[in-house]
Write an enzyme that holds these catalytic residues in place. Structure first.
Site, PDB file in Angstrom:
ATOM      1  N   GLY A  47     -33.228 -20.055  31.608  1.00  0.00           N
ATOM      2  CA  GLY A  47     -34.296 -19.300  32.266  1.00  0.00           C
ATOM      3  C   GLY A  47     -35.569 -20.087  32.089  1.00  0.00           C
ATOM      4  N   GLU A  48     -36.614 -19.390  31.725  1.00  0.00           N
ATOM      5  CA  GLU A  48     -37.901 -20.052  31.507  1.00  0.00           C
ATOM      6  C   GLU A  48     -38.197 -19.967  30.010  1.00  0.00           C
ATOM      7  OE1 GLU A  48     -39.607 -21.962  33.512  1.00  0.00           O
ATOM      8  OE2 GLU A  48     -40.816 -22.243  31.705  1.00  0.00           O
ATOM      9  N   SER A  49     -38.185 -21.111  29.347  1.00  0.00           N
ATOM     10  CA  SER A  49     -38.225 -21.069  27.881  1.00  0.00           C
ATOM     11  C   SER A  49     -39.539 -20.510  27.342  1.00  0.00           C
ATOM     12  CB  SER A  49     -37.933 -22.439  27.285  1.00  0.00           C
ATOM     13  OG  SER A  49     -38.901 -23.383  27.696  1.00  0.00           O
ATOM     14  N   CYS A  79     -29.244 -24.348  28.346  1.00  0.00           N
ATOM     15  CA  CYS A  79     -30.483 -24.757  28.998  1.00  0.00           C
ATOM     16  C   CYS A  79     -31.701 -24.220  28.238  1.00  0.00           C
ATOM     17  CB  CYS A  79     -30.454 -24.375  30.475  1.00  0.00           C
ATOM     18  SG  CYS A  79     -31.575 -25.408  31.434  1.00  0.00           S
ATOM     19  N   ARG A 106     -38.120 -30.921  26.825  1.00  0.00           N
ATOM     20  CA  ARG A 106     -38.018 -30.016  27.985  1.00  0.00           C
ATOM     21  C   ARG A 106     -38.154 -30.803  29.279  1.00  0.00           C
ATOM     22  NH1 ARG A 106     -42.285 -25.623  28.298  1.00  0.00           N
ATOM     23  NH2 ARG A 106     -41.018 -25.076  30.090  1.00  0.00           N
ATOM     24  N   ILE A 135     -30.297 -27.771  35.786  1.00  0.00           N
ATOM     25  CA  ILE A 135     -31.448 -27.244  36.539  1.00  0.00           C
ATOM     26  C   ILE A 135     -32.702 -27.382  35.671  1.00  0.00           C
ATOM     27  CG2 ILE A 135     -32.435 -25.227  37.697  1.00  0.00           C
ATOM     28  CD1 ILE A 135     -29.503 -24.171  37.954  1.00  0.00           C
ATOM     29  N   ARG A 136     -33.576 -28.280  36.052  1.00  0.00           N
ATOM     30  CA  ARG A 136     -34.785 -28.574  35.252  1.00  0.00           C
ATOM     31  C   ARG A 136     -34.436 -28.591  33.757  1.00  0.00           C
ATOM     32  NH1 ARG A 136     -39.314 -25.936  35.200  1.00  0.00           N
ATOM     33  NH2 ARG A 136     -38.468 -23.894  35.541  1.00  0.00           N
ATOM     34  N   HIS A 172     -25.710 -25.463  32.772  1.00  0.00           N
ATOM     35  CA  HIS A 172     -25.434 -24.043  33.031  1.00  0.00           C
ATOM     36  C   HIS A 172     -23.936 -23.768  33.212  1.00  0.00           C
ATOM     37  CE1 HIS A 172     -29.504 -22.284  33.705  1.00  0.00           C
ATOM     38  NE2 HIS A 172     -29.802 -23.565  33.869  1.00  0.00           N
ATOM     39  N   GLU A 174     -22.426 -21.081  33.105  1.00  0.00           N
ATOM     40  CA  GLU A 174     -22.189 -19.781  33.758  1.00  0.00           C
ATOM     41  C   GLU A 174     -22.241 -19.896  35.282  1.00  0.00           C
ATOM     42  OE1 GLU A 174     -24.913 -20.840  32.536  1.00  0.00           O
ATOM     43  OE2 GLU A 174     -26.639 -20.079  33.660  1.00  0.00           O
TER      44      GLU A 174
HETATM   45  N1  GLN Z   1     -37.043 -26.059  32.381  1.00  0.00           N
HETATM   46  C1  GLN Z   1     -36.795 -24.775  31.790  1.00  0.00           C
HETATM   47  C2  GLN Z   1     -37.626 -24.571  30.542  1.00  0.00           C
HETATM   48  O1  GLN Z   1     -38.005 -25.510  29.912  1.00  0.00           O
HETATM   49  C3  GLN Z   1     -35.333 -24.580  31.446  1.00  0.00           C
HETATM   50  C4  GLN Z   1     -34.568 -24.527  32.708  1.00  0.00           C
HETATM   51  C5  GLN Z   1     -33.336 -23.696  32.645  1.00  0.00           C
HETATM   52  O2  GLN Z   1     -33.063 -22.954  31.716  1.00  0.00           O
HETATM   53  N2  GLN Z   1     -32.589 -23.805  33.703  1.00  0.00           N
HETATM   54  O3  GLN Z   1     -37.863 -23.449  30.230  1.00  0.00           O
END
Ligand code: GLN
Length: 192
Positions: A47-49, A79, A106, A135-136, A172, A174
């Site tokens: 998600g968004e850390s 992630c 990150r 993903i990122r 990911h 999942e």
């Molecule tokens: N780039 C996100 C972060 O640093 C992590 C991305 C993800 O969980 N898919 O929060």
């Protein structure tokens, strides 16, 4: 019966719960510290850390998860979830749990390839290549002596690691239909 908690503050928790349902495992969504009682393992999703960190601290989950992880509760972070387990992130040590001896960077893959898919060799789950979705994604820059490296990218970047009861994945699991990493985690839970 085995029950796996899935941290459900933000991010891809529904997808992890769906995989666990396919594997016929009981799950519970975790938003409050007392919901951690009675689980046999915990998944921290991507998600968004920065958001997950803030919520974990304000809901008083971070300290309790760190305690349980140190006591041997199996925890898999994927992630952003990996960032929640790391002992160091982008050089900072002010972290929600800090229970894994890894230093994480990150958004390690820059803008051009901020998302990509690649087949990985993960010997711990078998000889078939594992198709991983990034993903990122973060990566592991340094792993301590107690950390087993499970997978690397062709350039050598560490993207999956295990330290006893703790698993960190930069991608990911999942989001694909290959459930070998969830099964691998469930085996650790069963062995405990
Ligand atoms: N780039 C996100 C972060 O640093 C992590 C991305 C993800 O969980 N898919 O929060």
């Amino acid at each position: 019966m085995t029950k796996i908690g899935v941290l459900a503050l933000q991010g891809a928790f529904i997808e992890h719960i769906a995989v666990l349902a396919q594997l016929e495992v009981d799950t519970s969504e975790i938003r409050l510290p007392q919901e951690l009682d009675g689980i046999d393992g915990l998944i921290i999703p991507g998600g968004e850390s920065t958001t997950i960190t803030k919520l974990m601290i304000s809901y008083e989950l971070a300290g309790r998860i760190a305690e349980l992880g140190r006591d041997g509760l199996p925890v898999m972070g994927t992630c952003a979830g990996m960032i929640m387990l790391a002992g160091s992130v982008d050089g900072s040590n002010h972290l929600p749990t800090g229970i894994m001896d890894i230093a994480v960077k990150r958004n390690a893959f820059g803008r051009q390839v901020d998302s990509f898919e690649i087949d990985l060799d993960i010997p711990a789950i078998g000889t078939e290549p594992y198709h991983a979705v990034f993903i990122r994604a973060p990566k592991i820059d340094r792993a301590g002596p107690d950390v087993d490296i499970m997978a690397r990218l062709p350039d050598g970047s560490i993207v999956a690691a295990k330290q006893g009861n703790l698993i960190a994945l930069a991608f990911h699991p999942e989001l694909t239909e290959d459930y070998r990493l969830h099964r691998y985690f469930l085996n650790i839970v069963k062995q405990r």
